[in-house]
Design a protein around this motif. Structure first.
Motif, mmCIF file in Angstrom:
data_model
loop_
_atom_site.group_PDB
_atom_site.id
_atom_site.type_symbol
_atom_site.label_atom_id
_atom_site.label_comp_id
_atom_site.label_asym_id
_atom_site.label_seq_id
_atom_site.Cartn_x
_atom_site.Cartn_y
_atom_site.Cartn_z
ATOM 1 N N UNK A 126 0.859 -1.178 0.000
ATOM 2 C CA UNK A 126 0.000 0.000 0.000
ATOM 3 C C UNK A 126 0.899 1.232 0.000
ATOM 4 N N UNK A 127 0.472 2.254 -0.733
ATOM 5 C CA UNK A 127 1.224 3.510 -0.828
ATOM 6 C C UNK A 127 0.303 4.652 -0.442
ATOM 7 N N UNK A 128 0.765 5.524 0.456
ATOM 8 C CA UNK A 128 -0.026 6.649 0.916
ATOM 9 C C UNK A 128 0.498 7.951 0.342
ATOM 10 N N UNK A 129 -0.386 8.912 0.235
ATOM 11 C CA UNK A 129 -0.013 10.292 -0.075
ATOM 12 C C UNK A 129 -0.701 11.181 0.954
ATOM 13 N N UNK A 130 0.071 12.022 1.616
ATOM 14 C CA UNK A 130 -0.478 12.865 2.682
ATOM 15 C C UNK A 130 -0.291 14.343 2.343
ATOM 16 N N UNK A 131 -1.112 15.173 2.974
ATOM 17 C CA UNK A 131 -0.975 16.620 2.787
ATOM 18 C C UNK A 131 0.256 17.147 3.519
ATOM 19 N N UNK A 132 0.546 16.572 4.659
ATOM 20 C CA UNK A 132 1.644 17.060 5.490
ATOM 21 C C UNK A 132 2.988 16.496 5.014
ATOM 22 N N UNK A 133 4.054 17.134 5.458
ATOM 23 C CA UNK A 133 5.397 16.596 5.301
ATOM 24 C C UNK A 133 6.159 16.886 6.598
ATOM 25 N N UNK A 134 7.422 16.463 6.628
ATOM 26 C CA UNK A 134 8.266 16.598 7.822
ATOM 27 C C UNK A 134 7.672 15.848 9.016
ATOM 28 N N UNK A 135 7.594 14.549 8.864
ATOM 29 C CA UNK A 135 7.102 13.683 9.946
ATOM 30 C C UNK A 135 7.702 12.289 9.780
ATOM 31 N N UNK A 136 7.648 11.553 10.873
ATOM 32 C CA UNK A 136 8.021 10.133 10.889
ATOM 33 C C UNK A 136 7.014 9.431 11.783
ATOM 34 N N UNK A 137 6.354 8.433 11.238
ATOM 35 C CA UNK A 137 5.332 7.708 12.005
ATOM 36 C C UNK A 137 5.496 6.200 11.814
ATOM 37 N N UNK A 138 5.501 5.468 12.905
ATOM 38 C CA UNK A 138 5.485 4.010 12.824
ATOM 39 C C UNK A 138 4.114 3.566 12.308
ATOM 40 N N UNK A 186 0.700 5.039 14.058
ATOM 41 C CA UNK A 186 0.869 5.469 15.446
ATOM 42 C C UNK A 186 1.218 6.960 15.465
ATOM 43 N N UNK A 187 0.258 7.770 15.888
ATOM 44 C CA UNK A 187 0.433 9.228 15.869
ATOM 45 C C UNK A 187 1.177 9.750 17.087
ATOM 46 N N UNK A 188 1.093 9.023 18.205
ATOM 47 C CA UNK A 188 1.686 9.538 19.431
ATOM 48 C C UNK A 188 1.004 10.836 19.837
ATOM 49 N N UNK A 189 1.775 11.821 20.208
ATOM 50 C CA UNK A 189 1.214 13.117 20.593
ATOM 51 C C UNK A 189 1.083 14.072 19.410
ATOM 52 N N UNK A 190 1.343 13.592 18.219
ATOM 53 C CA UNK A 190 1.251 14.428 17.023
ATOM 54 C C UNK A 190 -0.169 14.433 16.465
ATOM 55 N N UNK A 191 -0.536 15.479 15.755
ATOM 56 C CA UNK A 191 -1.855 15.490 15.115
ATOM 57 C C UNK A 191 -1.910 14.417 14.030
ATOM 58 N N UNK A 192 -3.084 13.872 13.741
ATOM 59 C CA UNK A 192 -3.200 12.831 12.718
ATOM 60 C C UNK A 192 -2.849 13.367 11.336
ATOM 61 N N UNK A 193 -2.345 12.483 10.497
ATOM 62 C CA UNK A 193 -2.022 12.853 9.127
ATOM 63 C C UNK A 193 -3.295 12.927 8.284
ATOM 64 N N UNK A 194 -3.276 13.803 7.293
ATOM 65 C CA UNK A 194 -4.392 13.899 6.354
ATOM 66 C C UNK A 194 -4.050 13.067 5.130
ATOM 67 N N UNK A 195 -4.750 11.950 4.959
ATOM 68 C CA UNK A 195 -4.474 11.043 3.847
ATOM 69 C C UNK A 195 -5.201 11.557 2.607
#
Length: 209
Positions: A126-138, A186-195
Motif C-alpha cells: 500500500x502507498x499513501x499520499x499525505x498533505x503534510x510533510x516533515x514527519x516520521x510515524x510508525x 501510530x500518531x503519538x502526541x502528534x496530530x493525525x495525518x491527512x491522507x
C-alpha cells in the motif's frame, strides 16, 4: 462434499459454446482468436476473477465449448515465459483500484486506523499520499479476518528541506489475496495525518493452457 463443491466452481469459457451458468458463481469467456495449430495460450486474470475465486484457485476451471475441461497452470514461476529465468517483472507493481477506504482518527488511542476493502487482488504493498510533510510515524498493516495478523511493519516518513524532499510512504508485504486490510498509523502526541490518496500495488496472475 466433492459434488457440492463442483456446483460452486467458477468456469472460464473458451469459444462460442453456451454453458449452464445456474450452477456457477461466475463465468467469463476467453477469446483465443483463430488458432491454426496447437499453441500455449496465456491470459492475465482480472479483478472480477480474483473477487470470485478461491485463494488457491481450486475452484477455477477452463472448459471448451463441449464442456470438456482443459488442463491449465496458474502463474507458473519457473517456465521462463516472461523472459530469461522466469522473470515476472512485467506482472508486478500493477496499481489496483480499491473498493473502499475509511480513515478514522482515534485521538484517545493516539493512532489513525485506515480500513481498506479490495476485490481480493494479489496485493504486495500500500502507498499513501499525505498533505503534510516533515514527519516520521510508525505504521503496520493487519489482516482483520485472521485476528489482526501483522503482515508489514515500517516507518512512514516525509522530510523536506529547501528544495529537497525525501519520502517513504510505502508499506510492502508478501503477496496476499484478502478482502479487507487495516493500516495502523501510530500518531503519538502528534496530530493525525491527512491522507489525500491511498493506492494498492500488486501482481498479475495468469493462466496458461
Amino acid at each position: 462434499m466433492k459434488e457440492k463443491l463442483i456446483l460452486t466452481l467458477m468456469a472460464l469459457f473458451i469459444g462460442g459454446g453456451v454453458w449452464a451458468i445456474s450452477e456457477r458463481r461466475y463465468y467469463k469467456r476467453i477469446d483465443v482468436g483463430d488458432l491454426k495449430e496447437e499453441s500455449l495460450v496465456s491470459i492475465h486474470l482480472d479483478s472480477d476473477v480474483y473477487a470470485s475465486s478461491a485463494a488457491d484457485y481450486a475452484d477455477l476451471r477452463i472448459v471448451d465449448e463441449r464442456k470438456n475441461e482443459v488442463p491449465y497452470l496458474v502463474d507458473p514461476r519457473d517456465l521462463g515465459i516472461e523472459g530469461g529465468g522466469g522473470s515476472r517483472r512485467e506482472l508486478t507493481d500493477r496499481v489496483y483500484e480499491l473498493e473502499s477506504i475509511r480513515v478514522e482518527s482515534l485521538r484517545a488511542d493516539k493512532k489513525t486506523v485506515i480500513t481498506i476493502k479490495t476485490r481480493r487482488e494479489p496485493l504486495t504493498a500500500f502507498v499513501l499520499e499525505t498533505e503534510e510533510c516533515n514527519y516520521r510515524r510508525a505504521a503496520r498493516v493487519e489482516i482483520p479476518e485472521v485476528g489482526g495478523q501483522v503482515i508489514s511493519q515500517g516507518e512512514l516518513t516525509c522530510l523536506q528541506l529547501g528544495g529537497v524532499r525525501r519520502e517513504n510512504l510505502q508499506l510492502a508485504f508478501s503477496e496476499q489475496r484478502r478482502k479487507e486490510y487495516r493500516i495502523i498509523i501510530l500518531d503519538g502526541d502528534n496530530p493525525p495525518l491527512t491522507v489525500k490518496r491511498l493506492w494498492a500495488l500488486g501482481n498479475v496472475h495468469r493462466v496458461l493452457f
